[in-house]
Design a protein around this motif. Structure first.
Motif, PDB file in Angstrom:
ATOM      1  N   CYS A  46       0.850  -1.190   0.000  1.00  0.00           N
ATOM      2  CA  CYS A  46       0.000   0.000   0.000  1.00  0.00           C
ATOM      3  C   CYS A  46       0.886   1.241   0.000  1.00  0.00           C
ATOM      4  O   CYS A  46       1.787   1.352   0.818  1.00  0.00           O
ATOM      5  N   SER A  48       0.241   4.114   0.998  1.00  0.00           N
ATOM      6  CA  SER A  48       0.018   4.958   2.178  1.00  0.00           C
ATOM      7  C   SER A  48       0.670   4.393   3.425  1.00  0.00           C
ATOM      8  O   SER A  48       1.425   5.070   4.112  1.00  0.00           O
ATOM      9  N   CYS A  49       0.355   3.128   3.763  1.00  0.00           N
ATOM     10  CA  CYS A  49       0.843   2.584   5.029  1.00  0.00           C
ATOM     11  C   CYS A  49       1.970   1.569   4.836  1.00  0.00           C
ATOM     12  O   CYS A  49       2.586   1.146   5.799  1.00  0.00           O
ATOM     13  N   CYS A  71      -7.742   0.597   1.329  1.00  0.00           N
ATOM     14  CA  CYS A  71      -6.741  -0.341   1.823  1.00  0.00           C
ATOM     15  C   CYS A  71      -7.302  -1.077   3.043  1.00  0.00           C
ATOM     16  O   CYS A  71      -7.921  -0.480   3.912  1.00  0.00           O
ATOM     17  N   ASP A  73      -5.691  -2.308   5.475  1.00  0.00           N
ATOM     18  CA  ASP A  73      -4.967  -1.993   6.710  1.00  0.00           C
ATOM     19  C   ASP A  73      -5.186  -0.571   7.204  1.00  0.00           C
ATOM     20  O   ASP A  73      -5.437  -0.354   8.386  1.00  0.00           O
ATOM     21  N   CYS A  74      -5.068   0.401   6.312  1.00  0.00           N
ATOM     22  CA  CYS A  74      -5.092   1.791   6.788  1.00  0.00           C
ATOM     23  C   CYS A  74      -6.299   2.561   6.285  1.00  0.00           C
ATOM     24  O   CYS A  74      -6.449   3.746   6.592  1.00  0.00           O
TER      25      CYS A  74
HETATM   26 ZN   LIG Z   1      -2.678   1.027   3.575  1.00  0.00          ZN
END
Ligand SMILES: [Zn+2]
Length: 369
Positions: A46, A48-49, A71, A73-74
């Motif tokens: 990802c 972002s994270c 995403c 996760d984030c």
């Molecule tokens: Zn993420």
């Protein structure tokens, strides 16, 4: 639209699914190549994270819908570009099979289209047409046009005695074709390098490549440079091998397969001339623009891209592409300039329009033209 039978529907579905998968790979290429990062390692994460993307979250199109574009996760939004590229590639592949019928010629066209899609999206985001894509695409286009002209036409496979008869009478210069064709294929990639150097001397422009990597550390730069050199080197070696393959197979086999080799030879010459003319015209436009406006309106990448398009689509195809692409670019560029009120100096990614036009021409062009 004639009625489709079951095998045809299966072929189209198969092309669509392959397109979705290849589109997923193209997303990686589009994301990483401009950043000078390897497309093989590490796996997708990802942006972002940084969390690794799980295999079951990496299914083309489906995962995006299941994750509702976020995403796991984030919760960051996933760019709509990812499913768009996948769907677009799938639809283009299906259109190619629809037009060409499921033959290996369609496979060659899919590879060409995939490369155009990558160039279109990279150019749209970064105003850049990377050499690591244009060089191999050009070599591929040259080789594909040769093979397609020799063995791609169904007429060659038809059991037609008259064809053998006429070809036996034809005066096909085997040795000359073997040597000239071999040299043409072998020098294609070094020729591109020569264009790079020549253009550099003429325009004395060096900064483009530097600007891109301002943030990168020196070690990263050196690493990327090495990888770049290796890729270009590998493409050159591949070109040399293509040349040797052409020369030896012509010398050994042409006398017994006159018609096919004569057509292949014809294809190689046509592709080379089309590439040269398309590249030269584009380069000429670049030069005129540069001297008239005093800044670089059209990159050298566009020139190399047009040479590759010429090699694959022939001079008529290249001409249509250039015309369509410029008209679309001028209209959209005009609208953008009007809306921004910032004058025409807004950099216009011409490669985007050329690539889209090339795919359009590929799908709508006369078959076997
Ligand atoms: Zn993420």
């Amino acid at each position: 639209m004639a009625g489709l039978n079951l095998p045809e529907i299966c072929y189209l579905l198969f092309a669509l699914l392959s397109g979705l998968l290849i589109g997923s790979f193209l997303n990686v290429v589009i994301h990483r190549v401009p950043l000078d990062r390897s497309i093989v390692f590490p796996g997708s994460a990802c942006p972002s994270c940084g969390a690794r993307i799980r295999a079951f979250d990496n299914i083309p199109l489906i995962s995006f819908i299941l994750l509702r574009g976020r995403c796991r996760d984030c919760d960051a939004r996933i760019s709509i570009r990812y499913p768009a590229v996948e769907l677009l590639t799938g639809l283009i592949f299906a259109a190619i099979v629809w037009k060409t019928a499921p033959t290996w010629v369609a496979l060659l066209e899919m590879i060409f289209a995939a490369s155009m899609i990558a160039l279109v999206f990279i150019d749209a985001r970064h105003q850049l047409l990377p050499n690591v894509i244009t060089y191999p695409t050009f070599l591929f286009a040259l080789a594909a046009s040769t093979v397609r002209a020799g063995w791609g036409s169904p007429i060659i496979y038809a059991f037609d005695f008259s064809l053998i008869f006429t070809s036996a009478q034809a005066d096909f210069p085997v040795t000359r074709a073997a040597i000239t064709g071999g040299v043409l294929l072998a020098i294609a990639v070094p020729g591109f390098l020569l264009i790079d150097k020549l253009d550099l001397i003429l325009f004395n422009k060096y900064f483009e490549w530097e600007e891109m990597n301002e943030g990168a550390s020196t070690e990263d730069r050196a690493d990327a440079d090495r990888r770049y050199d290796r890729l270009i080197g590998a493409t050159m070696l591949l070109g040399l091998l293509c040349g040797i393959a052409w020369a030896s197979s012509t010398l050994l086999l042409a006398r017994d397969n006159m018609a096919a080799f004569e057509n292949a030879w014809d294809g190689l010459i046509r592709a080379s001339i089309a590439a040269f003319v398309a590249g030269l015209i584009t380069w000429w436009i670049r030069a005129v623009y540069f001297y008239v406006r005093g800044f670089e309106g059209m990159g050298l990448g566009d020139v190399k891209m047009m040479a590759a398009i010429g090699a694959f689509l022939g001079w008529q195809g290249a001409f249509s592409t250039l015309l369509l692409g410029s008209i679309a670019g001028a209209i959209i560029g005009g609208i953008m300039a009007f809306r921004n009120r910032s004058g025409i100096r807004t950099a216009l990614p011409l490669g985007l329009f050329l690539g889209a036009a090339a795919i359009f021409v590929l799908i709508w062009m006369d078959q076997g033209g």
